[in-house]
Design a protein around this motif. Structure first.
Motif, mmCIF file in Angstrom:
data_model
loop_
_atom_site.group_PDB
_atom_site.id
_atom_site.type_symbol
_atom_site.label_atom_id
_atom_site.label_comp_id
_atom_site.label_asym_id
_atom_site.label_seq_id
_atom_site.Cartn_x
_atom_site.Cartn_y
_atom_site.Cartn_z
ATOM 1 N N GLU A 224 6.573 -2.233 -14.321
ATOM 2 C CA GLU A 224 7.885 -2.269 -14.960
ATOM 3 C C GLU A 224 8.520 -3.663 -14.879
ATOM 4 O OE1 GLU A 224 10.425 0.733 -13.366
ATOM 5 O OE2 GLU A 224 8.921 2.327 -13.539
ATOM 6 N N PHE A 225 8.053 -4.486 -13.933
ATOM 7 C CA PHE A 225 8.619 -5.829 -13.720
ATOM 8 C C PHE A 225 7.786 -6.925 -14.386
ATOM 9 C CE2 PHE A 225 10.666 -3.322 -10.523
ATOM 10 C CZ PHE A 225 11.879 -3.942 -10.250
ATOM 11 N N GLU A 226 6.766 -6.554 -15.157
ATOM 12 C CA GLU A 226 5.914 -7.569 -15.779
ATOM 13 C C GLU A 226 6.717 -8.483 -16.701
ATOM 14 O OE1 GLU A 226 2.734 -5.460 -17.641
ATOM 15 O OE2 GLU A 226 1.552 -5.310 -15.792
ATOM 16 N N GLY A 227 7.712 -7.931 -17.382
ATOM 17 C CA GLY A 227 8.545 -8.747 -18.266
ATOM 18 C C GLY A 227 9.470 -9.686 -17.523
ATOM 19 N N ARG A 228 9.551 -9.537 -16.220
ATOM 20 C CA ARG A 228 10.406 -10.391 -15.392
ATOM 21 C C ARG A 228 9.569 -11.334 -14.528
ATOM 22 N NH1 ARG A 228 14.645 -6.086 -12.879
ATOM 23 N NH2 ARG A 228 15.715 -7.995 -12.225
ATOM 24 N N GLY A 229 8.314 -11.529 -14.934
ATOM 25 C CA GLY A 229 7.470 -12.518 -14.275
ATOM 26 C C GLY A 229 6.653 -12.025 -13.104
ATOM 27 N N VAL A 230 6.527 -10.710 -12.959
ATOM 28 C CA VAL A 230 5.766 -10.158 -11.837
ATOM 29 C C VAL A 230 4.375 -9.743 -12.320
ATOM 30 C CG1 VAL A 230 5.643 -8.341 -10.094
ATOM 31 C CG2 VAL A 230 7.857 -9.359 -10.696
ATOM 32 N N ARG A 231 3.363 -10.152 -11.603
ATOM 33 C CA ARG A 231 1.979 -9.805 -11.948
ATOM 34 C C ARG A 231 1.401 -8.853 -10.902
ATOM 35 N NH1 ARG A 231 -3.153 -13.995 -12.890
ATOM 36 N NH2 ARG A 231 -4.774 -12.387 -12.950
ATOM 37 N N LEU A 232 0.727 -7.829 -11.372
ATOM 38 C CA LEU A 232 0.069 -6.875 -10.483
ATOM 39 C C LEU A 232 -1.399 -7.250 -10.326
ATOM 40 C CD1 LEU A 232 -0.081 -4.175 -8.881
ATOM 41 C CD2 LEU A 232 -0.610 -3.059 -11.074
ATOM 42 N N PHE B 236 0.862 -1.187 0.000
ATOM 43 C CA PHE B 236 0.000 0.000 0.000
ATOM 44 C C PHE B 236 0.895 1.231 0.000
ATOM 45 C CE2 PHE B 236 -1.916 3.428 2.589
ATOM 46 C CZ PHE B 236 -2.882 3.827 1.687
ATOM 47 N N ASN B 237 0.865 1.982 -1.096
ATOM 48 C CA ASN B 237 1.667 3.210 -1.237
ATOM 49 C C ASN B 237 3.129 2.968 -0.865
ATOM 50 O OD1 ASN B 237 -0.567 4.550 -2.144
ATOM 51 N ND2 ASN B 237 -0.875 5.778 -0.301
ATOM 52 N N GLU B 238 3.753 2.051 -1.590
ATOM 53 C CA GLU B 238 5.129 1.649 -1.303
ATOM 54 C C GLU B 238 6.096 2.067 -2.426
ATOM 55 O OE1 GLU B 238 6.408 0.582 1.299
ATOM 56 O OE2 GLU B 238 5.025 -0.670 2.455
ATOM 57 N N GLU B 239 5.886 3.224 -3.030
ATOM 58 C CA GLU B 239 6.734 3.641 -4.151
ATOM 59 C C GLU B 239 8.206 3.782 -3.769
ATOM 60 O OE1 GLU B 239 5.962 8.491 -3.778
ATOM 61 O OE2 GLU B 239 5.245 7.393 -5.532
ATOM 62 N N LYS B 240 8.490 4.037 -2.511
ATOM 63 C CA LYS B 240 9.878 4.216 -2.079
ATOM 64 C C LYS B 240 10.616 2.888 -1.892
ATOM 65 C CE LYS B 240 9.031 8.604 0.313
ATOM 66 N NZ LYS B 240 9.103 9.321 1.627
ATOM 67 N N ASN C 230 1.886 1.037 -8.303
ATOM 68 C CA ASN C 230 1.404 0.186 -9.402
ATOM 69 C C ASN C 230 2.244 0.365 -10.660
ATOM 70 O OD1 ASN C 230 -0.555 -0.463 -7.560
ATOM 71 N ND2 ASN C 230 -2.217 0.576 -8.605
ATOM 72 N N ASP C 231 2.640 1.607 -10.976
ATOM 73 C CA ASP C 231 3.460 1.856 -12.166
ATOM 74 C C ASP C 231 4.816 1.167 -12.052
ATOM 75 O OD1 ASP C 231 1.467 3.435 -13.259
ATOM 76 O OD2 ASP C 231 2.236 5.275 -12.336
ATOM 77 N N ILE C 232 5.401 1.197 -10.854
ATOM 78 C CA ILE C 232 6.700 0.554 -10.647
ATOM 79 C C ILE C 232 6.569 -0.958 -10.789
ATOM 80 C CG2 ILE C 232 8.535 0.127 -8.956
ATOM 81 C CD1 ILE C 232 7.947 2.941 -7.823
ATOM 82 N N GLY D 146 -5.222 -0.706 -3.040
ATOM 83 C CA GLY D 146 -5.729 0.651 -3.249
ATOM 84 C C GLY D 146 -4.648 1.712 -3.238
ATOM 85 N N SER D 147 -3.445 1.385 -3.691
ATOM 86 C CA SER D 147 -2.340 2.352 -3.689
ATOM 87 C C SER D 147 -2.678 3.553 -4.565
ATOM 88 C CB SER D 147 -1.054 1.694 -4.194
ATOM 89 O OG SER D 147 -0.635 0.675 -3.312
ATOM 90 N N THR D 148 -2.305 4.740 -4.095
ATOM 91 C CA THR D 148 -2.590 5.982 -4.823
ATOM 92 C C THR D 148 -1.323 6.690 -5.282
ATOM 93 O OG1 THR D 148 -2.703 7.174 -2.707
ATOM 94 C CG2 THR D 148 -4.783 6.356 -3.622
ATOM 95 N N ASP D 149 -0.155 6.123 -4.997
ATOM 96 C CA ASP D 149 1.099 6.729 -5.447
ATOM 97 C C ASP D 149 1.593 5.974 -6.691
ATOM 98 O OD1 ASP D 149 1.917 4.333 -4.393
ATOM 99 O OD2 ASP D 149 3.366 5.168 -2.988
ATOM 100 N N ARG D 150 2.894 5.883 -6.922
ATOM 101 C CA ARG D 150 3.450 5.254 -8.111
ATOM 102 C C ARG D 150 3.714 3.754 -7.935
ATOM 103 N NH1 ARG D 150 8.142 6.286 -9.417
ATOM 104 N NH2 ARG D 150 7.883 5.809 -11.647
#
Length: 376
Positions: A92-100, A50-54, A87-89, A81-85
């Motif tokens: 970036e890892f979808e090509g490395r096998g990470v699913r959001l 949750f809101n872990e962009e850092k 989800n966008d970060i 329900g994250s409202t910062d970046r």
């Protein structure tokens, strides 16, 4: 009054020392090991955020670098329900096998985990927090425990470091908890898992509820299915202590409040005729420990009333008062809190004050759902 005083002091010491001693003695008569094997089941690694962009990028780099066959490892980030970046970060890892798995409406940690479990493909599900870093070989070592058919879930060993890289007051207390888990697993089963890093068979991970701790509930689900929980000393989750001590206090209150909720909804586990030794563990590790603040308060008040009666009672009262003075001094002065003689009383007093506050909220009908990660 002397009998009440002795009873309160005895129960405090039994909760922290008598119970572990009884487990140690039982282990001499009835040891129960884990038959490990070199296995690589299909694993789904679930990270709740949750809101872990850092911190989420560092966590994902750590996760995709784990020494485990890529074709057998599914990584899911359940974004609550994250409202910062965040989800966008993660994307970036979808090509490395990470699913959001994006949970649009924030519903709490367990709710997000439930959404991830619904799409998990692994035989074994691993749950981890963003703040917890894991050694490259830890996942393989964790899976080795599931070669034992009696094991339903596996907990990591927590390691907590202060800002200076050294063990802090929380770290000393956590080491005690890890030692206690080792004893419990050696005799029968753990009573609780490390919420920051644990694994379980998929069939055990059911009925997640937003107001009930997934780690505690997963362990109880295992016991209900005739399985057990173990801790592996070679599987380590490393994290720092929190940056804001006031938020750490709130975290402790939330943890106990959620634990009380799970406990009182699962009172069946106090039945020794059905659950045997685990009923004793369940009572001592959870209920008795959560009653310690009341034993402490009662012993101090009774001791104060008895202090004028004899030198022994006066000595006991001064010893108790001195302990709390050390804790208060550590709370008022961060420089003093760096001393081990002060940080341990401070942490012990803080933990038990948090338990008392949690009881008050529970009795008022508060059932916490929302979860905010501690800033470490």
């Amino acid at each position: 009054m002397p009998i009440l005083l002795c009873s309160c002091i005895f129960l405090v010491f039994f909760a922290y020392f008598g119970y572990p001693l009884s487990l140690y003695l039982l282990s001499l008569l009835h040891g129960r090991g884990v038959e490990k094997g070199d296995i690589t089941p299909r694993v789904t690694f679930i990270i709740t955020a949750f809101n872990e962009e850092k911190r989420v990028r560092e966590k994902l780099e750590n996760t995709v670098a784990l020494d485990y066959p890529a074709l057998l490892l599914q990584v899911i980030v359940a974004s609550d329900g994250s409202t910062d970046r965040t989800n966008d970060i993660v994307r970036e890892f979808e090509g490395r096998g990470v699913r959001l798995v994006e949970v649009k409406n924030r519903g709490g940690k367990e709710n997000a985990q439930r959404e991830a479990v619904a799409v998990a493909q692994g035989e074994i599900l691993v749950f981890s927090d963003v703040a917890t870093m894991i050694e490259a070989g830890a996942l393989r070592r964790m899976m080795a425990n599931f070669a034992d058919a009696s094991v339903g879930c596996v907990s990591s060993v927590d390691r907590v470091l202060g800002r200076d890289g050294k063990p802090c007051g929380e770290g000393a207390y956590v080491r005690y908890e890890m030692w206690l888990r080792e004893l419990e697993g050696r005799v029968n089963s753990l009573v609780g898992l490390s919420g920051s890093f644990f694994a379980a068979r998929k069939e055990v991970c059911r009925d997640f509820s937003p107001d009930m701790q997934s780690d505690f509930r997963t362990l109880l689900n295992s016991m209900r299915l005739g399985l057990r929980g173990v801790s592996d000393p070679e599987v380590i989750g490393l994290y720092q202590d929190v940056a804001d001590t006031s938020r750490e206090f709130d975290r402790k209150v939330r943890t106990v409040l959620r634990g009380l909720t799970v406990f009182f909804r699962n009172l069946e586990f106090l039945n020794p005729f059905r659950y045997g030794l685990f009923a004793y563990q369940f009572c001592c590790h959870k209920l008795l420990r959560w009653l310690v603040p009341f034993f402490l308060a009662a012993s101090l008040l009774i001791n104060a009333a008895l202090a004028p009666v004899s030198g022994l009672y006066l000595f006991l009262f001064l010893a108790q008062a001195g302990f709390y003075v050390c804790a208060l001094a550590g709370w008022r002065s961060p420089s003093l809190a760096r001393s081990l003689a002060v940080k341990l009383p401070l942490y012990f007093a803080t933990v038990n004050l948090a338990i008392a506050v949690a009881w008050l909220r529970y009795l008022r009908g508060n059932r916490l759902v929302m979860w905010t990660p501690s800033q470490r």
